[in-house]
Structure formats: structure tokens, C-alpha cells
Scaffold this motif. Structure first.
Motif, PDB file in Angstrom:
ATOM      1  N   TYR A 139      44.303  40.550  44.412  1.00 48.44           N
ATOM      2  CA  TYR A 139      44.202  38.698  44.186  1.00 48.44           C
ATOM      3  C   TYR A 139      45.078  38.905  46.026  1.00 48.44           C
ATOM      4  N   THR A 183      46.399  43.545  42.184  1.00 49.78           N
ATOM      5  CA  THR A 183      47.225  42.529  43.012  1.00 49.78           C
ATOM      6  C   THR A 183      45.941  42.959  44.549  1.00 49.78           C
ATOM      7  N   SER A 232      49.851  28.837  46.931  1.00 51.39           N
ATOM      8  CA  SER A 232      49.158  30.292  45.300  1.00 51.39           C
ATOM      9  C   SER A 232      49.611  30.111  43.933  1.00 51.39           C
ATOM     10  N   SER A 235      41.950  38.212  47.836  1.00 58.53           N
ATOM     11  CA  SER A 235      41.215  36.530  47.835  1.00 58.53           C
ATOM     12  C   SER A 235      42.071  35.732  48.361  1.00 58.53           C
ATOM     13  N   ARG A 236      43.425  35.881  48.694  1.00 59.27           N
ATOM     14  CA  ARG A 236      44.416  34.777  48.699  1.00 59.27           C
ATOM     15  C   ARG A 236      44.379  34.521  50.425  1.00 59.27           C
ATOM     16  N   TYR A 289      44.987  35.939  37.372  1.00 54.71           N
ATOM     17  CA  TYR A 289      45.158  37.524  38.188  1.00 54.71           C
ATOM     18  C   TYR A 289      46.501  37.455  37.196  1.00 54.71           C
ATOM     19  N   GLU A 330      43.295  31.590  41.108  1.00 57.67           N
ATOM     20  CA  GLU A 330      43.292  32.769  41.003  1.00 57.67           C
ATOM     21  C   GLU A 330      44.709  33.306  40.511  1.00 57.67           C
ATOM     22  N   LEU A 331      45.833  33.028  40.734  1.00 53.32           N
ATOM     23  CA  LEU A 331      47.163  33.210  40.164  1.00 53.32           C
ATOM     24  C   LEU A 331      47.224  33.176  38.405  1.00 53.32           C
TER      25      LEU A 331
END
Length: 99
Positions: A78, A75, A27, A81-82, A36, A32-33
Motif C-alpha cells: 500500500y 502495508t 489517501s 502504491s501511494r 487495503y 486503494e485504502l
């Protein structure tokens, strides 16, 4: 009739196994992180800047509870998505403690 010296299970000309790496990155290596974290920082900054409407009878248009609600939604998004990114991925880790 000529006999073949090759048996039916002889697969020397086929690929025996492809070495597959991880399907997903950790991650901390994903965009994405970063997105976010930038969104969370943006919500906190917006809550602080918009927060005190002293010129408008002291109304707080973007209160802390609303900001934390948006951060909670970010959150959850996210994490989903992960989870979708990791769904069905395989690992090459042969450590029996991680199975």
C-alpha cells in the motif's frame, strides 16, 4: 515595409496558465485504502477462523505471526502504491512552511 505594432513577446492570445488541481487524491478518498483495509480485515478473520486446528492434533495452520507478516506485506504494498501515485505530483499550496 510595414512595421508591426505588436512586439515579439506579446502573448495575449495564448493561454497564460492552466490551473491544475492536485494530481492525486488524499489517501482517505482513494479506493486503494478501502481495498487495503478490507484485505487486512480479511487476513485477521482468516487467521482467527483457520487458526485453531483442534481436530487436527491442535496444529495452528494460520498463526498470528503469519497473519501479521501478511499484514506487513500488504502495508508495504500500500505504501509503495501511494508513493508511486504521488511521484511527480505537484501541489498548489503556496504556504512556504510546506516546501
Amino acid at each position: 515595409m510595414a512595421t508591426s505594432t505588436r512586439e515579439n513577446h506579446d502573448t495575449t492570445h495564448y493561454a497564460h496558465g492552466r490551473s491544475r488541481g492536485e494530481e492525486t487524491k488524499p489517501s482517505f478518498k482513494t479506493s486503494e485504502l478501502v481495498v487495503y483495509l478490507l484485505a487486512v480485515i480479511g487476513v485477521l478473520i482468516a487467521s482467527n477462523v483457520v487458526g485453531d486446528g483442534s481436530s487436527n492434533n491442535g496444529a495452528d495452520y494460520f498463526a498470528a505471526d503469519k497473519a501479521w507478516w501478511y499484514i506487513t506485506l500488504l502495508t508495504v504494498g500500500y505504501l509503495i502504491s501511494r508513493g508511486l501515485a504521488k511521484a511527480g505530483s505537484r501541489t498548489n499550496d503556496h504556504d512556504p512552511r510546506t516546501h
